[in-house]
Design a protein around this motif. Structure first.
Motif, PDB file in Angstrom:
ATOM      1  N   LYS A 116       0.855  -1.201   0.000  1.00 30.67           N
ATOM      2  CA  LYS A 116       0.000   0.000   0.000  1.00 30.67           C
ATOM      3  C   LYS A 116       0.888   1.247   0.000  1.00 30.67           C
ATOM      4  O   LYS A 116       0.629   2.197  -0.737  1.00 30.67           O
ATOM      5  N   SER A 158     -10.095   1.548  -3.321  1.00 35.17           N
ATOM      6  CA  SER A 158     -10.042   2.408  -2.126  1.00 35.17           C
ATOM      7  C   SER A 158     -11.379   2.433  -1.409  1.00 35.17           C
ATOM      8  O   SER A 158     -11.450   2.415  -0.186  1.00 35.17           O
ATOM      9  N   GLU A 202     -12.088   1.226   2.362  1.00 29.47           N
ATOM     10  CA  GLU A 202     -12.650   2.180   3.333  1.00 29.47           C
ATOM     11  C   GLU A 202     -13.884   1.580   4.023  1.00 29.47           C
ATOM     12  O   GLU A 202     -13.996   1.596   5.250  1.00 29.47           O
TER      13      GLU A 202
END
Ligand code: ACO
Length: 427
Positions: free
Chosen positions: A330, A351, A355
């Motif tokens: 990452k 993403s 999240e």
């Protein structure tokens, strides 16, 4: 010194049995149940080996709770940032990092051995166009055993190291040829002037001809940053103690089969999407999800016990906090974002998944975190590596781990043929 033991009581008969506890230098101790069947007439039952240590090893250590990974006691973070993949290979094989001179010699040897026997090269023609590179790779590595029918003497270090160096060196060539064959373009031979990782990228990308070009106008070069990213990916995949494919390699080794056949079996085991095949599935899944707006609906599906949809690149048998390899990737992904033009719709979808999942009770309570495969695909895409080559790239990195584990198994005087038993419930 008093030995630690564990006592088991059979509640039917009242008989008790005592077993030694073997202390690990790091991580959980193990109960030595080697005489359990002889003592009790019963087997232990552990499908998927969730509580079973299948061997003793000094190669790789993982603390899944802490998110820690070490090769030969070196933290993965140090190896990935301060050392090259070839240094890591030397470390795994020799239990120490190379001196400068040793590294130069090792590098030269790996370059020299990268060429394939012409006979093996012709084998590729036998495979259908569009064959998956993993199938071609596994078959070609088995075929390698026909060219190097070594009867290895495990007392002679130089013999088994030569066998190890040869496979580490040839795997990128075989992988690149498998890819070239799958798209019907001419093979690019290894270039003795290039280091391990640049050579692989060149064999994947170059146009053949008198002078090697990476683009029709001849201006493109493989960037330093691309070589470093790929090299890091190889290092992060180099070994991972007793995972499914390594266990397969050890099991095949236990029968006395040829080492390259054991590696070929490991390649086949790695292909599955619950294992190394997950990296290809991650990108396929991101493409299938299609847009950021669809993410919520797919997360809902992943949580539904009646739907067998799983979020690819999430979860790990051992890591229950985070996968340290994923963390490094990452970081690398963020670092490369600008340089490699990583900003894509796929990245935005990834993403969003990350999240939501990292804050969702379902994933948090089951300790499901992104694993290495969740991030590697986005970086590999930016390196112009097609999806079908993601798992072969895992193979290139992992070959050193498999062969090191093979050597350790062969040197272990207590090793036995792998022969588990069963709980028979049929008629
Ligand atoms: N998405 C949704 N739910 C999941 C996922 C996932 N990716 N992974 C596990 N779960 C759920 C299971 O449904 C199960 O839920 P339940 O307790 O309500 O029944 C629970 O989490 C535990 O899952 P298991 O399958 O028992 O865990 P196991 O340790 O056996 O499997 C595995 C680990 C195979 C990696 C699994 O998490 C998975 O299939 N992940 C997706 C594939 C993947 O990314 N594989 C790469 C692994 S890394 C590598 O090999 C390099």
């Amino acid at each position: 010194m008093q030995k630690n033991t564990i006592t088991l009581t059979n509640n039917n008969t009242g008989e008790t049995y005592e077993y030694n506890i073997l202390e690990a230098t790091r991580g959980p101790s193990v109960v030595d149940i080697r005489t359990f069947f002889k003592d009790t007439g019963m087997f232990t039952f552990d499908p998927g080996y969730t509580s079973t240590a299948s061997c003793e090893s000094k190669i790789t250590f993982i603390d899944g709770g802490k998110g820690e990974l070490r090769y030969r006691s070196f933290p993965i973070e140090d190896l990935a940032t301060e050392h090259t993949y070839l240094e890591t290979c030397f470390l795994l094989l020799n239990s120490r990092l190379p001196t400068k001179e040793e590294l130069t010699d090792f590098d030269l040897e790996i370059r020299h051995r990268a060429f394939l026997h012409e006979g093996l090269r012709h084998l590729f023609n036998a495979f259908p166009d569009n064959a998956h590179p993993m199938a071609t790779l596994s078959a070609s590595v088995t075929a390698l055993a026909t060219f190097y029918n070594d009867h290895l003497d495990m007392e002679h270090e130089e013999e088994y190291l030569e066998m190890a160096h040869r496979i580490i060196s040839k795997i990128p060539t075989i992988a690149a040829f498998a890819y070239r064959h799958s798209i019907g373009t001419p093979f690019i031979q290894p270039d003795i002037d290039l280091g391990f990782t640049e050579n692989f990228l060149t064999m994947m990308r170059a146009y053949p001809g008198g002078k090697m070009h990476l683009s029709p106008n001849g201006h493109d070069k493989i960037k330093e940053v691309e070589i470093r990213a790929m090299d890091t990916i190889f290092t992060l995949h180099a070994d991972h103690e007793q995972n499914a494919s390594t266990t397969v390699v050890r099991n095949v080794a236990s029968t006395g089969a040829h080492p390259y056949v054991a590696i070929s079996s490991g390649i086949s085991a790695l292909w599955g999407r619950a294992h190394g095949g997950a990296n290809e599935s991650v990108i396929a899944q991101l493409e299938y999800i299609g847009s950021v707006e669809n993410v919520e609906a797919f997360i809902k599906r992943a949580k539904d016990p009646n739907d067998n949809f799983r979020l690819m690149g999430f979860g790990h048998r051992v890591y229950k906090n985070f996968d340290p390899r994923a963390k490094i990737l990452k970081g690398l992904q963020d670092e490369l974002k600008a340089e490699l033009n990583l900003d894509s719709e796929l990245m935005a979808i990834a993403s969003k998944i990350e999240e939501i999942a990292l804050n969702d009770e379902y994933f948090v309570s089951r300790k499901l975190y992104p694993n290495i495969d969740f991030y590697s695909g986005v970086i590999l895409t930016a390196l112009q590596i097609p999806k079908s080559m993601f798992t072969p790239i895992f193979v290139i990195g992992r070959t050193v781990g498999w062969i090191t584990q093979w050597i350790e198994f062969k040197q272990d005087k207590t090793s036995k043929i792998a022969r588990p038993r069963q709980l028979y419930t049929g008629d």
